[in-house]
Design an enzyme around this catalytic site. Structure first.
Site, PDB file in Angstrom:
ATOM      1  N   HIS A  55       0.415  -1.059  -0.158  1.00  0.00           N
ATOM      2  CA  HIS A  55       0.095   0.112   0.488  1.00  0.00           C
ATOM      3  C   HIS A  55       0.707   1.472  -0.272  1.00  0.00           C
ATOM      4  CE1 HIS A  55      -3.939   1.949   0.679  1.00  0.00           C
ATOM      5  NE2 HIS A  55      -2.828   3.296   1.128  1.00  0.00           N
ATOM      6  N   HIS A  57       0.553   5.716  -1.396  1.00  0.00           N
ATOM      7  CA  HIS A  57       0.402   6.692  -2.715  1.00  0.00           C
ATOM      8  C   HIS A  57       2.108   7.578  -2.728  1.00  0.00           C
ATOM      9  CE1 HIS A  57      -3.414   5.690  -0.564  1.00  0.00           C
ATOM     10  NE2 HIS A  57      -3.495   5.930   0.296  1.00  0.00           N
ATOM     11  N   ARG A  81      -4.758  15.334   6.553  1.00  0.00           N
ATOM     12  CA  ARG A  81      -5.679  15.582   4.808  1.00  0.00           C
ATOM     13  C   ARG A  81      -5.627  16.700   4.495  1.00  0.00           C
ATOM     14  NH1 ARG A  81     -11.311  12.628   3.434  1.00  0.00           N
ATOM     15  NH2 ARG A  81     -11.937  14.928   5.015  1.00  0.00           N
ATOM     16  N   HIS A 206     -12.348   3.444  -2.929  1.00  0.00           N
ATOM     17  CA  HIS A 206     -11.872   4.064  -1.830  1.00  0.00           C
ATOM     18  C   HIS A 206     -11.580   3.957  -0.354  1.00  0.00           C
ATOM     19  CE1 HIS A 206     -10.489   7.489   0.719  1.00  0.00           C
ATOM     20  NE2 HIS A 206      -9.020   7.449   0.004  1.00  0.00           N
ATOM     21  N   ARG A 209     -16.632   5.145   2.618  1.00  0.00           N
ATOM     22  CA  ARG A 209     -17.558   6.544   3.081  1.00  0.00           C
ATOM     23  C   ARG A 209     -17.141   6.823   1.042  1.00  0.00           C
ATOM     24  NH1 ARG A 209     -12.019   7.041   4.708  1.00  0.00           N
ATOM     25  NH2 ARG A 209     -10.597   8.761   4.072  1.00  0.00           N
ATOM     26  N   GLU A 234     -10.450   2.792   8.971  1.00  0.00           N
ATOM     27  CA  GLU A 234      -8.029   3.330   9.902  1.00  0.00           C
ATOM     28  C   GLU A 234      -9.111   4.005  11.335  1.00  0.00           C
ATOM     29  OE1 GLU A 234      -4.880   5.980   8.226  1.00  0.00           O
ATOM     30  OE2 GLU A 234      -6.648   5.769   6.810  1.00  0.00           O
ATOM     31  N   HIS A 268      -5.198  -0.830   6.458  1.00  0.00           N
ATOM     32  CA  HIS A 268      -5.480  -0.405   7.951  1.00  0.00           C
ATOM     33  C   HIS A 268      -6.380  -1.115   8.938  1.00  0.00           C
ATOM     34  CE1 HIS A 268      -3.751   3.231   6.663  1.00  0.00           C
ATOM     35  NE2 HIS A 268      -4.319   3.439   5.195  1.00  0.00           N
ATOM     36  N   ASP A 319       2.581   3.674   2.744  1.00  0.00           N
ATOM     37  CA  ASP A 319       1.124   3.883   2.591  1.00  0.00           C
ATOM     38  C   ASP A 319       1.762   5.427   2.304  1.00  0.00           C
ATOM     39  OD1 ASP A 319      -1.607   5.566   2.912  1.00  0.00           O
ATOM     40  OD2 ASP A 319      -1.171   4.921   4.410  1.00  0.00           O
TER      41      ASP A 319
END
Length: 452
Positions: A55, A57, A81, A206, A209, A234, A268, A319
Site C-alpha cells: 500500500h 500513495h 488530510r 477508495h 465513505r 482506519e 488499515h 502508505d
C-alpha cells in the site's frame, strides 16, 4: 539464462547455503542448495525474498514532513488530510512521475521489490480530465519502468465526499469519478502497464465513505480478475460515521454486503471488534498494515495478536511514505503490539521462534497475495526478487540464520542491505540504486519548484 550461486538464502524450506538459482525471463527456473559454484555468478551475503509493499500513495512522498506543525486545534488524520489537499493542488504529470520515481527508488533501497500503488490522483489541477484519463497512471508506470519496481497498479474509484452521498470537497476534485469514467480509467491503466514486465492491474474502491453501495457493486463487476483493495476502519471517526449511516461498523458492513475473499486486501482495518477480527481472518483476505503511517497519523493500533491467532494474513505498506523502509514497517508493527500488550516478542508464531522471521515470512505471504503476483519466495516459478544483506555488516557479523533477520529488522535496518535484484536484474549495489543520482536530482528540482 542467468546462473547465480548464493552464499546463504532463506528458501520456503528454511535456510540453505551455496544455493544455485537459474533465472530466465526474470523468473526463477531452478533452485538447488549445496551446489557447486562452478560456472555461476557469485552473490555474497544473505539472500532474502524481496518484500512486497502492499500500500502506497507515491505522490505523498513529496509532502513528507510538511504536516508536522501543531495547529490551533487537536491535530488528527482529518487535519493532515487538509495539508495533503493543499499539496496536490499544483502537481503536474511531470511532478507526479518525478516523485513516484524517487519514492520507488527509496522503496527498493529499503528492501521492497514490488509495489501495490493505490492510485487516486487522476485529474488535472482544476478537476478536468486529461486527454488520456489514465495520464497519471501512465506516469506511475513510467516511474516503475525507470526504477525496475515490480508493479501492481490499483486505480481508485472515488465518487463522494462522505457517507450517505455527501458532496465532494474542492480538495477532492482531482479524485472524483463515476462508474463509466472509472471503467475507462481501468482500461487505460491496463494499456499504460502493458509494456511493463509482469505488471498487474487491480481495482480499489477508495473506502465505504467514498462510494455508494450501488456504485460499489457496479465497480466490483469490472473486477473479473486481479486484486481488490479498500481503505476501511482506519479512524474511529470513520467507524462512528459508518454506524450513523448504516447502523453497522465498516468491516461488519463490508463482510455482510460484499463477497470478501482472498482477492481482497483491507487497508488499515485498525479498529476491529472481536467478531470482525475473527470473521475477517476467516475470509482469507489480507490485512494491509501501514504501521509507520498509522503511528504518524495517530490512527490507533491494529488487533495484531488476535488476528494472527485466528489465522489471519497480513502484509505491510509504506502508505504516506513519511519513512520508507521494509524492516522499519515490520519493527513498528511488532513494537506497537508490545506497547499495547506490555510484552515482548508478541508476534512470534510459537515459543522459540524468531520474531523477525515470523514477521518477515508473514509479510511475504500476505503481500504476495495482496499484489496478485507470484513473488515473495526464492522458489521455482517465482519472480527473481532478492534482497541481499551484507553478512559483514557489524550488526550481522558473527550471527547466522534467523539471527540475521532479527538483526536486520530490529537493529541495522536498511543499512544492512547490500544488493537488491528485481526480475533477475540487480538494481541496487552497495545499498544504492543504480539510477539514484539522476532520480534524486530530478526530485530535488521538482520539490524546489513546488515548495518555492
Amino acid at each position: 539464462m542467468r546462473k547465480l550461486i548464493l552464499d546463504h538464502a532463506l528458501l520456503p524450506s528454511g535456510w540453505a547455503q551455496d544455493v544455485a538459482i537459474d533465472i530466465d525471463g526474470g523468473v526463477i527456473r531452478a533452485v538447488q542448495p549445496h551446489a557447486s559454484p562452478e560456472g555461476r555468478e557469485h552473490v555474497a551475503g544473505v539472500a532474502l525474498p524481496g518484500l512486497p509493499n502492499l500500500h502506497s500513495h507515491t505522490f505523498q512522498r513529496g509532502m513528507a514532513g510538511l504536516a508536522e506543525t501543531r495547529g490551533p486545534a487537536s491535530d488528527s488524520f482529518w487535519t493532515w488530510r487538509q495539508v495533503m489537499y493543499l499539496f496536490l493542488q499544483n502537481l503536474t504529470p511531470d511532478d507526479v512521475e518525478a516523485i513516484a520515481a524517487f519514492a520507488m527508488m527509496e522503496m527498493i533501497e529499503g528492501g521492497f521489490t514490488a509495489l501495490a500503488e493505490f492510485h487516486y490522483l487522476h485529474h488535472d489541477r482544476d478537476g478536468r480530465l486529461y486527454a488520456d484519463p489514465a495520464e497519471l497512471a501512465a506516469r506511475i508506470a513510467a516511474a516503475a519502468a525507470e526504477t525496475g519496481m515490480g508493479l501492481t497498479l490499483l486505480p481508485v474509484f472515488y465518487a463522494q465526499g462522505g457517507f450517505g452521498g455527501a458532496s465532494p470537497t474542492d480538495g477532492q476534485r482531482r479524485f472524483i469519478s463515476n462508474v463509466e469514467l472509472y471503467t475507462r480509467l481501468v482500461e487505460g491503466t491496463r494499456k499504460a502497464t502493458a509494456t511493463l514486465d509482469d505488471a498487474v492491474v487491480g481495482i480499489a474502491p477508495h473506502s465505504l465513505r467514498a462510494v455508494t453501495p450501488q456504485d460499489l457493486n457496479e465497480v466490483l463487476a469490472i473486477a473479473t480478475d486481479g486484486p481488490i483493495h479498500i481503505h476501511v476502519a482506519e479512524q474511529m471517526k470513520e467507524v462512528e460515521d459508518c454506524v450513523a449511516w448504516s447502523g453497522q461498523r465498516p468491516v461488519t458492513w463490508l463482510l455482510d454486503h460484499v463477497p470478501v475473499d482472498q482477492r481482497w486486501c483491507l487497508i488499515h482495518a485498525t479498529h476491529l471488534d472481536s467478531s470482525e477480527t475473527g470473521r475477517l481472518a476467516a475470509t482469507g483476505a489480507v490485512a494491509g498494515l501501514c504501521p509507520i503511517t498509522e503511528a504518524n497519523l495517530g490512527d490507533g493500533i491494529f488487533q495484531g495478536v488476535d488476528f494472527l491467532s485466528a489465522g489471519g494474513r497480513f502484509g505491510v505498506g509504506s502508505d504516506s511514505n513519511v519513512q520508507i523502509s521494509a524492516s522499519a514497517e515490520l519493527k513498528q508493527f511488532e513494537y506497537s503490539q508490545r506497547l499495547k500488550h506490555r510484552a515482548r516478542n508478541v508476534l512470534a508464531r510459537r515459543e522459540g521462534d524468531s520474531t523477525g522471521r515470523s514477521l518477515y515470512e508473514g509479510a511475504l505471504t500476505g503481500g504476495a497475495r495482496a499484489l496478485g503476483r507470484r513473488i515473495g519466495a526464492i522458489d521455482h516459478g517465482h519472480r527473481a526478487d532478492l534482497v541481499v544483506l551484507d553478512a559483514n555488516h557489524p550488526d550481522l557479523a558473527a550471527r547466522s540464520h534467523d539471527r540475521w533477520i532479527d538483526a536486520y529488522i530490529f537493529v541495522a535496518g536498511k543499512a544492512a542491505i547490500d544488493q537488491v535484484m528485481i526480475g533477475g536484474e540487480f538494481v541496487v549495489t552497495k545499498g544504492r540504486h543504480n539510477q539514484r543520482e539522476a532520480i534524486s536530482a530530478r526530485y530535488a528540482r521538482t520539490m524546489a519548484r513546488i515548495l518555492a
